[in-house]
Design an enzyme around this catalytic site. Structure first.
Site, PDB file in Angstrom:
ATOM      1  N   HIS A 252      26.176 -32.439  -3.724  1.00  0.00           N
ATOM      2  CA  HIS A 252      26.496 -33.849  -3.965  1.00  0.00           C
ATOM      3  C   HIS A 252      27.650 -33.965  -4.967  1.00  0.00           C
ATOM      4  O   HIS A 252      27.454 -34.268  -6.141  1.00  0.00           O
ATOM      5  CB  HIS A 252      25.258 -34.600  -4.462  1.00  0.00           C
ATOM      6  CG  HIS A 252      24.211 -34.748  -3.411  1.00  0.00           C
ATOM      7  ND1 HIS A 252      23.092 -33.941  -3.351  1.00  0.00           N
ATOM      8  CD2 HIS A 252      24.122 -35.596  -2.359  1.00  0.00           C
ATOM      9  CE1 HIS A 252      22.355 -34.293  -2.315  1.00  0.00           C
ATOM     10  NE2 HIS A 252      22.958 -35.296  -1.692  1.00  0.00           N
ATOM     11  N   ASN A 253      28.857 -33.724  -4.451  1.00  0.00           N
ATOM     12  CA  ASN A 253      30.066 -33.731  -5.262  1.00  0.00           C
ATOM     13  C   ASN A 253      31.137 -34.589  -4.590  1.00  0.00           C
ATOM     14  O   ASN A 253      30.878 -35.221  -3.556  1.00  0.00           O
ATOM     15  CB  ASN A 253      30.559 -32.295  -5.476  1.00  0.00           C
ATOM     16  CG  ASN A 253      30.629 -31.531  -4.152  1.00  0.00           C
ATOM     17  OD1 ASN A 253      31.052 -32.071  -3.123  1.00  0.00           O
ATOM     18  ND2 ASN A 253      30.196 -30.274  -4.164  1.00  0.00           N
ATOM     19  N   PHE A 254      32.345 -34.601  -5.143  1.00  0.00           N
ATOM     20  CA  PHE A 254      33.400 -35.453  -4.577  1.00  0.00           C
ATOM     21  C   PHE A 254      33.807 -35.008  -3.177  1.00  0.00           C
ATOM     22  O   PHE A 254      34.166 -35.831  -2.336  1.00  0.00           O
ATOM     23  CB  PHE A 254      34.627 -35.465  -5.495  1.00  0.00           C
ATOM     24  CG  PHE A 254      35.739 -36.331  -4.973  1.00  0.00           C
ATOM     25  CD1 PHE A 254      36.889 -35.776  -4.448  1.00  0.00           C
ATOM     26  CD2 PHE A 254      35.615 -37.713  -4.975  1.00  0.00           C
ATOM     27  CE1 PHE A 254      37.907 -36.572  -3.942  1.00  0.00           C
ATOM     28  CE2 PHE A 254      36.631 -38.523  -4.482  1.00  0.00           C
ATOM     29  CZ  PHE A 254      37.776 -37.955  -3.962  1.00  0.00           C
ATOM     30  N   HIS A 256      31.858 -33.932  -0.895  1.00  0.00           N
ATOM     31  CA  HIS A 256      30.874 -34.552   0.011  1.00  0.00           C
ATOM     32  C   HIS A 256      31.229 -36.022   0.231  1.00  0.00           C
ATOM     33  O   HIS A 256      31.161 -36.522   1.359  1.00  0.00           O
ATOM     34  CB  HIS A 256      29.471 -34.425  -0.587  1.00  0.00           C
ATOM     35  CG  HIS A 256      28.438 -35.263   0.112  1.00  0.00           C
ATOM     36  ND1 HIS A 256      28.052 -35.049   1.413  1.00  0.00           N
ATOM     37  CD2 HIS A 256      27.726 -36.354  -0.323  1.00  0.00           C
ATOM     38  CE1 HIS A 256      27.145 -35.950   1.769  1.00  0.00           C
ATOM     39  NE2 HIS A 256      26.933 -36.755   0.726  1.00  0.00           N
ATOM     40  N   HIS A 292      28.997 -43.691  -2.393  1.00  0.00           N
ATOM     41  CA  HIS A 292      27.561 -43.640  -2.080  1.00  0.00           C
ATOM     42  C   HIS A 292      26.755 -42.635  -2.904  1.00  0.00           C
ATOM     43  O   HIS A 292      25.532 -42.760  -2.998  1.00  0.00           O
ATOM     44  CB  HIS A 292      27.355 -43.368  -0.586  1.00  0.00           C
ATOM     45  CG  HIS A 292      27.439 -41.919  -0.211  1.00  0.00           C
ATOM     46  ND1 HIS A 292      28.641 -41.245  -0.110  1.00  0.00           N
ATOM     47  CD2 HIS A 292      26.471 -41.017   0.066  1.00  0.00           C
ATOM     48  CE1 HIS A 292      28.399 -39.998   0.231  1.00  0.00           C
ATOM     49  NE2 HIS A 292      27.098 -39.826   0.338  1.00  0.00           N
ATOM     50  N   ASP A 402      26.626 -39.938   6.383  1.00  0.00           N
ATOM     51  CA  ASP A 402      26.112 -39.245   5.195  1.00  0.00           C
ATOM     52  C   ASP A 402      25.509 -37.889   5.551  1.00  0.00           C
ATOM     53  O   ASP A 402      25.596 -36.939   4.770  1.00  0.00           O
ATOM     54  CB  ASP A 402      25.058 -40.125   4.507  1.00  0.00           C
ATOM     55  CG  ASP A 402      24.628 -39.562   3.164  1.00  0.00           C
ATOM     56  OD1 ASP A 402      23.500 -39.888   2.732  1.00  0.00           O
ATOM     57  OD2 ASP A 402      25.387 -38.804   2.549  1.00  0.00           O
ATOM     58  N   TYR A 424      19.005 -27.377  -3.510  1.00  0.00           N
ATOM     59  CA  TYR A 424      17.550 -27.445  -3.326  1.00  0.00           C
ATOM     60  C   TYR A 424      16.856 -26.389  -4.180  1.00  0.00           C
ATOM     61  O   TYR A 424      15.848 -26.662  -4.843  1.00  0.00           O
ATOM     62  CB  TYR A 424      17.201 -27.210  -1.861  1.00  0.00           C
ATOM     63  CG  TYR A 424      17.348 -28.426  -0.960  1.00  0.00           C
ATOM     64  CD1 TYR A 424      17.154 -28.319   0.413  1.00  0.00           C
ATOM     65  CD2 TYR A 424      17.662 -29.677  -1.480  1.00  0.00           C
ATOM     66  CE1 TYR A 424      17.283 -29.424   1.250  1.00  0.00           C
ATOM     67  CE2 TYR A 424      17.797 -30.784  -0.659  1.00  0.00           C
ATOM     68  CZ  TYR A 424      17.603 -30.650   0.703  1.00  0.00           C
ATOM     69  OH  TYR A 424      17.727 -31.736   1.527  1.00  0.00           O
ATOM     70  N   ALA A 452      15.465 -24.591   7.887  1.00  0.00           N
ATOM     71  CA  ALA A 452      15.881 -25.805   7.183  1.00  0.00           C
ATOM     72  C   ALA A 452      16.588 -26.778   8.110  1.00  0.00           C
ATOM     73  O   ALA A 452      16.486 -27.997   7.946  1.00  0.00           O
ATOM     74  CB  ALA A 452      16.811 -25.431   6.021  1.00  0.00           C
ATOM     75  N   GLN A 453      17.291 -26.268   9.118  1.00  0.00           N
ATOM     76  CA  GLN A 453      18.142 -27.114   9.948  1.00  0.00           C
ATOM     77  C   GLN A 453      17.533 -27.543  11.277  1.00  0.00           C
ATOM     78  O   GLN A 453      17.815 -28.640  11.756  1.00  0.00           O
ATOM     79  CB  GLN A 453      19.474 -26.400  10.217  1.00  0.00           C
ATOM     80  CG  GLN A 453      20.338 -26.228   8.973  1.00  0.00           C
ATOM     81  CD  GLN A 453      20.658 -27.552   8.311  1.00  0.00           C
ATOM     82  OE1 GLN A 453      19.999 -27.942   7.345  1.00  0.00           O
ATOM     83  NE2 GLN A 453      21.627 -28.267   8.828  1.00  0.00           N
TER      84      GLN A 453
END
Length: 505
Positions: A252-254, A256, A292, A402, A424, A452-453
């Protein structure tokens, strides 16, 4: 290495010119005329002479760089026929030279004109930039004067106005750490601007300052600068301030934020959303994407609530992170030097603020099912002019963007999975150390990349994008099919992991 490469690019041919042996070397990339002139020079004849070659058997050899190489013992016999240019030829050559001279003169005049226009445009851009800076400073002065008046009034009242006491996160005014001059201007090629509209766009190839320029381009290209009368300097400062208020988290950075914004830009172009909604709505979608995840701490809502953090307490355990992102977004916009909506009227700003808030809050995955079901219920008789229908669509669009990484090619999407798992695992390690509950999909001892996916793609991504494709069929090929391919790839990966573990045992 250099000599070998040089030899491969040349060719050696042996000649018999009037009983005299000669050797010529020429490039494989030269023209037939170049070879003709070279032989004429060696033979000591004029360049207008007719020259032909024959091998030892009397066969004619093409005067071209592709002619076969020979040996000194088997030279090509050179036949030369003198041919001086006639007076008619001279006249033709003179006419050609005159025409070429005229063309060169025109080109040079055009270059002078282009240079003059370019210098005038540069001067005009500089003038506009200076005027823009003046406008921003005037707005800033007005705000400072207003704040001073408020402070004087508060001091005169001789009591504390509790309505003016800010929350802890709002105590410090958010301002730029660096100004626009440190933000270089990039010239984007036509290929780059076209590629920017595709969901296959590779976001890993761009440096932070390049991402700022690409974001700025999106706002200009969509007509949002004109729609909201945004001062170009203010747009640069706003994007720069947004970048500075994203933390350096693994996921969760710029980058993203840029990734989500670029996917929204791609969907706007793929679905031609400007045919279905206003430019104001497009601006709301883009701005919500940019903001966001502002100031995301790297620990999700579950952690915030279980750890009883300040954010969870402030927002009563209701989407604490998303509420925080909204607060930071509008705190940035409260600065006159960063307020891209400073030139809209109060009613328009109120509408913009309400919708951006709704869209950012919609990114809370705890609300995913409710939001998607509400959108599905409107699909049968969807009305783009209906405010409720339009908001439902916008909420699903920002949610889709997102979590859209798996729509992209594997080489783009897979590094994002590694980044997300790292974030995570950081959270689960902290939860274990603090004695808090740990989600199985975040536990480094239990989760793998395919596990996970697979479920996320099958039960979240594909159903959501399939629903969107009912309204915009173009998305089925461009986004739903890549998701199915990603699902199949991770299922194969899971089988391979299981096989490898079985062989180890």
């Amino acid at each position: 290495m250099g000599n070998g490469s040089s030899l491969e690019s040349t060719k050696t041919v042996y000649l018999d010119i009037n009983g005299k042996s000669e050797k010529i070397i020429f490039s494989r990339h030269c023209s037939s005329r170049d070879i003709h002139d070279l032989i004429a020079q060696v033979a000591g004849v004029g360049k207008f002479s007719e020259i032909s070659l024959k091998d030892c058997q009397g066969a004619h050899v093409s005067l071209a760089p592709t002619m076969p190489m020979n040996s000194n013992g088997l030279p090509y016999k050179v036949a030369i026929k003198d041919s001086a240019p006639t007076s008619g030829d001279n006249e033709v050559i003179a006419q050609v030279l005159t025409t070429v001279t005229e063309q060169f003169n025109r080109v040079f005049k055009m270059e002078e004109l282009k240079s003059d226009i370019s210098s005038r445009l540069t001067a005009l851009e500089r003038k506009i930039e200076i005027e823009g800076l003046k406008s921003v400073e005037i707005e800033k002065c007005k705000r400072d004067i207003s704040e001073i008046k408020d402070q004087i009034w508060t001091a005169q009242k001789k009591f504390v106005d509790f309505n003016r006491i800010s929350s802890v996160s709002d105590e410090t005014k958010i301002s730029l750490k660096r100004d626009v001059p440190a933000y270089p201007k990039y010239t984007l090629s036509h290929e780059t601007t076209d590629y920017l509209k595709q969901p296959t766009f590779d976001i890993w190839h761009w440096e932070p300052n390049e991402m700022l320029s690409l974001m700025e381009h999106m706002y200009h290209e969509l007509g949002l600068v004109a729609e909201f009368s945004i001062n170009p300097i203010t747009l640069k400062r706003w994007i720069l301030c947004v970048q500075e208020n994203y933390r350096n988290n693994p996921f969760h950075n710029f980058r993203h934020s840029f990734c989500v914004t670029q996917m929204m830009y791609g969907m706007i172009n793929l679905c031609r959303l400007w045919d279905h909604m206003s430019r104001e709505s497009l601006g709301i979608l883009m701005t919500a994407c940019v903001c966001h995840d502002l100031d995301h701490p790297g620990y999700n809502n579950t952690y915030q609530i279980n750890a009883r953090t300040e954010l969870a307490i402030r927002y009563n355990d209701i989407s604490p992170l998303e509420n925080h992102h909204c607060a930071i977004a509008f705190k940035i916009l409260s600065n006159p030097e960063c307020n891209i909506f400073s030139n809209v009227d109060k009613d328009t700003f109120k509408r913009i603020r309400s919708e951006i808030t709704n869209l950012i809050l919609a990114t809370d995955m705890a609300r995913h099912k409710d939001i998607l079901e509400a959108f599905k219920s409107k699909l049968e008789k969807f009305d783009f002019t209906n405010t409720e229908h339009s908001l439902a669509l916008k909420m699903v669009l920002i949610k889709a963007c997102d979590i859209s990484n798996e729509v992209r090619p594997m080489e783009v999407s897979e590094p994002w999975v590694d980044c997300l798992l790292e974030e995570y695992f950081n959270q689960s390690d902290r939860e274990k150390s603090e004695g808090l509950p740990v989600a199985p999909f975040m536990d480094r001892d239990k989760v793998t990349k395919p596990t996970a996916q697979i479920g996320f793609i099958k039960f979240v991504l594909i159903p959501m994008f399939e629903t969107l494709s009912k309204l915009f069929p173009v998305l089925d090929e461009t986004m739903v099919e890549p998701l199915r391919t990603a699902r199949d790839r991770y299922e194969s990966m899971k089988e391979q992991v299981a096989q490898d573990e079985k062989e180890k045992k």
